[in-house]
Design a protein around this motif. Sequence first.
Motif, PDB file in Angstrom:
ATOM      1  N   CYS A  11      31.665  45.427  52.752  1.00 37.37           N
ATOM      2  CA  CYS A  11      31.087  45.901  53.497  1.00 37.37           C
ATOM      3  C   CYS A  11      31.574  46.979  54.679  1.00 37.37           C
ATOM      4  N   LYS A  14      27.956  52.003  58.643  1.00 39.02           N
ATOM      5  CA  LYS A  14      27.202  53.476  58.163  1.00 39.02           C
ATOM      6  C   LYS A  14      26.604  53.970  59.273  1.00 39.02           C
ATOM      7  N   GLN A  31      26.681  48.321  55.514  1.00 38.25           N
ATOM      8  CA  GLN A  31      26.595  48.764  54.277  1.00 38.25           C
ATOM      9  C   GLN A  31      27.118  47.572  53.240  1.00 38.25           C
TER      10      GLN A  31
END
Length: 210
Positions: A11, A14, A31
């Motif tokens: 991950c 973002k 994300q």
Amino acid sequence: MVKLVKSAVKCYKKKTKKTVGGQKKTYEYNQYLVPLKRSDNLDCSMEVFIIPQDDLSDLVDENGEFKDASGIEDEYESKLAQYKADFEDLEWKHSKLSRTYKELFSKHNKTRRNLQELEEKVKTLESDREKLINALKEERRITEKLKTEQQAFNKPSADLESNKPDDITNLKSKIKEDSKIKNKDFEEDKGDIWTVLRSRLTKKEEEKED
């Protein structure tokens, strides 16, 4: 046999910009990405299921074979029965709490109405108090005014008594002296009368003897 593809979930942050209320704000969110290898032999657009490793160990052994699920099924049914009992208990508690909430809400509304009535009474009493204070002030003002007028009315008489003319004082003194003189004359005249009466009585007695 189940085909297993092992990978790690990655991950990263973002950012995105949005205009809210005429102002530009930057929002940040996670994300997620599951990277795959060419050797995994997965076709594009293929649907796959991702199972956490801890859950997978309860279903599949190291060789990718499904474990005997009969014991797990019994355990699941036992847990399901317990969940149902807990759910029914929670429903009963929820129903009881709902009735209690309605009662409390009704009492709250009644208390709120009583509080509003008390606040209105307090406002009325404060208004009456202000009116009484103003009336008392007005009464005191009128009393002070009447007192001042009475003092002003009585002052000339006091001044007249304290500031008598000399001729009035002399007149009184003269009247007293005249009164004394008249009294003295009266006493003298009174003595003369008695003398005359005695003389006449003596003369009459002498005439009777002759």
